[in-house]
Design a protein around this motif. Structure first.
Motif, PDB file in Angstrom:
ATOM      1  N   PHE A  15     -30.550  -2.844  43.274  1.00 28.76           N
ATOM      2  CA  PHE A  15     -31.620  -1.700  43.042  1.00 28.76           C
ATOM      3  C   PHE A  15     -32.098  -2.541  41.130  1.00 28.76           C
ATOM      4  O   PHE A  15     -33.349  -2.097  42.032  1.00 28.76           O
ATOM      5  CB  PHE A  15     -30.872  -0.513  43.276  1.00 28.76           C
ATOM      6  CG  PHE A  15     -31.918   0.054  43.117  1.00 28.76           C
ATOM      7  CD1 PHE A  15     -33.099   0.039  44.435  1.00 28.76           C
ATOM      8  CD2 PHE A  15     -32.020   1.715  42.478  1.00 28.76           C
ATOM      9  CE1 PHE A  15     -33.895   1.680  43.903  1.00 28.76           C
ATOM     10  CE2 PHE A  15     -32.803   2.543  42.170  1.00 28.76           C
ATOM     11  CZ  PHE A  15     -33.827   2.184  43.287  1.00 28.76           C
ATOM     12  N   ALA A  16     -31.226  -2.065  40.653  1.00 28.50           N
ATOM     13  CA  ALA A  16     -32.213  -2.473  38.876  1.00 28.50           C
ATOM     14  C   ALA A  16     -33.081  -4.619  39.095  1.00 28.50           C
ATOM     15  O   ALA A  16     -34.039  -3.953  38.560  1.00 28.50           O
ATOM     16  CB  ALA A  16     -30.904  -2.787  38.081  1.00 28.50           C
ATOM     17  N   LEU A  17     -32.871  -5.066  39.738  1.00 34.36           N
ATOM     18  CA  LEU A  17     -33.501  -6.369  39.524  1.00 34.36           C
ATOM     19  C   LEU A  17     -35.360  -5.782  40.425  1.00 34.36           C
ATOM     20  O   LEU A  17     -35.902  -6.548  40.212  1.00 34.36           O
ATOM     21  CB  LEU A  17     -32.608  -7.340  40.569  1.00 34.36           C
ATOM     22  CG  LEU A  17     -32.366  -8.175  39.873  1.00 34.36           C
ATOM     23  CD1 LEU A  17     -30.992  -9.281  40.843  1.00 34.36           C
ATOM     24  CD2 LEU A  17     -32.943  -8.992  38.956  1.00 34.36           C
ATOM     25  N   ILE A  42     -30.903 -10.528  33.238  1.00 37.58           N
ATOM     26  CA  ILE A  42     -29.561 -10.509  32.297  1.00 37.58           C
ATOM     27  C   ILE A  42     -29.384  -9.849  33.922  1.00 37.58           C
ATOM     28  O   ILE A  42     -28.044  -9.614  33.303  1.00 37.58           O
ATOM     29  CB  ILE A  42     -30.098  -8.955  31.144  1.00 37.58           C
ATOM     30  CG1 ILE A  42     -30.373  -9.699  30.010  1.00 37.58           C
ATOM     31  CG2 ILE A  42     -28.450  -7.875  31.247  1.00 37.58           C
ATOM     32  CD1 ILE A  42     -30.640  -8.497  28.824  1.00 37.58           C
ATOM     33  N   ASN A  43     -29.438  -9.174  34.289  1.00 35.79           N
ATOM     34  CA  ASN A  43     -28.850  -8.714  35.559  1.00 35.79           C
ATOM     35  C   ASN A  43     -28.864  -9.739  36.672  1.00 35.79           C
ATOM     36  O   ASN A  43     -27.891  -9.573  37.542  1.00 35.79           O
ATOM     37  CB  ASN A  43     -30.478  -7.364  36.281  1.00 35.79           C
ATOM     38  CG  ASN A  43     -30.348  -5.975  35.461  1.00 35.79           C
ATOM     39  OD1 ASN A  43     -29.535  -5.568  35.264  1.00 35.79           O
ATOM     40  ND2 ASN A  43     -31.194  -5.190  35.762  1.00 35.79           N
ATOM     41  N   THR A  44     -29.458 -10.253  36.169  1.00 36.50           N
ATOM     42  CA  THR A  44     -29.206 -11.761  37.651  1.00 36.50           C
ATOM     43  C   THR A  44     -27.769 -12.713  36.876  1.00 36.50           C
ATOM     44  O   THR A  44     -27.219 -12.826  37.880  1.00 36.50           O
ATOM     45  CB  THR A  44     -30.526 -12.872  37.423  1.00 36.50           C
ATOM     46  OG1 THR A  44     -31.992 -12.351  37.904  1.00 36.50           O
ATOM     47  CG2 THR A  44     -29.845 -13.362  38.818  1.00 36.50           C
ATOM     48  N   ILE A  45     -27.204 -12.594  34.950  1.00 31.49           N
ATOM     49  CA  ILE A  45     -26.207 -12.657  34.870  1.00 31.49           C
ATOM     50  C   ILE A  45     -25.590 -12.375  35.244  1.00 31.49           C
ATOM     51  O   ILE A  45     -23.965 -12.717  35.675  1.00 31.49           O
ATOM     52  CB  ILE A  45     -26.273 -12.909  33.814  1.00 31.49           C
ATOM     53  CG1 ILE A  45     -27.133 -14.084  32.868  1.00 31.49           C
ATOM     54  CG2 ILE A  45     -24.378 -13.538  33.166  1.00 31.49           C
ATOM     55  CD1 ILE A  45     -27.570 -14.154  32.035  1.00 31.49           C
ATOM     56  N   ALA A  46     -25.356 -11.026  35.804  1.00 33.08           N
ATOM     57  CA  ALA A  46     -24.320  -9.870  35.828  1.00 33.08           C
ATOM     58  C   ALA A  46     -23.948 -10.407  36.877  1.00 33.08           C
ATOM     59  O   ALA A  46     -22.471  -9.923  37.711  1.00 33.08           O
ATOM     60  CB  ALA A  46     -24.443  -8.458  35.634  1.00 33.08           C
ATOM     61  N   LEU A  47     -25.499 -10.448  37.938  1.00 32.28           N
ATOM     62  CA  LEU A  47     -25.340 -10.152  39.568  1.00 32.28           C
ATOM     63  C   LEU A  47     -23.972 -11.880  39.868  1.00 32.28           C
ATOM     64  O   LEU A  47     -23.039 -11.917  40.158  1.00 32.28           O
ATOM     65  CB  LEU A  47     -26.233 -10.586  40.251  1.00 32.28           C
ATOM     66  CG  LEU A  47     -26.774  -9.234  40.574  1.00 32.28           C
ATOM     67  CD1 LEU A  47     -28.699  -9.518  41.990  1.00 32.28           C
ATOM     68  CD2 LEU A  47     -25.812  -8.148  41.438  1.00 32.28           C
ATOM     69  N   LEU A  48     -24.458 -12.867  39.333  1.00 32.40           N
ATOM     70  CA  LEU A  48     -24.389 -13.913  39.001  1.00 32.40           C
ATOM     71  C   LEU A  48     -22.538 -13.719  39.002  1.00 32.40           C
ATOM     72  O   LEU A  48     -21.283 -14.469  39.644  1.00 32.40           O
ATOM     73  CB  LEU A  48     -24.557 -15.413  38.442  1.00 32.40           C
ATOM     74  CG  LEU A  48     -25.369 -15.641  39.405  1.00 32.40           C
ATOM     75  CD1 LEU A  48     -26.358 -16.510  38.167  1.00 32.40           C
ATOM     76  CD2 LEU A  48     -25.613 -16.298  40.541  1.00 32.40           C
TER      77      LEU A  48
END
Length: 89
Positions: A15-17, A42-48
């Motif tokens: 949702f943040a993305l 940063i959000n993509t890194i957290a998702l991965l």
């Protein structure tokens, strides 16, 4: 119980993305768009990283490391372009 927490965290970061993507298109200025893109990295890194913890494999961790390096370099290059108008001197 930890699986539910990780699933909830995946939903929150997803949702943040989406909100960051909205900010990229509707930002009032260029620096705001760069900041939104950096936050997307940063959000993509957290998702991965979360996907790697859920799946139990190290491939996602390596991908998040590569994504972090590319995101950092692109943010620095774009900031330098905004300040000087030229990336390569």
């Amino acid at each position: 119980m930890i699986h539910y927490a990780m699933t909830f965290a995946l939903a929150c970061f997803g949702f943040a993305l989406i909100l960051n993507l909205y900010r990229v298109f509707r930002a009032p200025g260029v620096p705001d768009r760069v900041l939104a893109l950096d936050t997307m990295v940063i959000n993509t890194i957290a998702l991965l990283t979360l996907l790697g913890m859920i799946e139990g494999t190290t491939v996602y961790f390596e991908a998040s490391l590569l994504f972090a390096m590319v995101g950092f370099v692109s943010t620095v290059a774009y900031a330098k372009f905004m300040l000087r108008g030229d990336i390569i001197e």
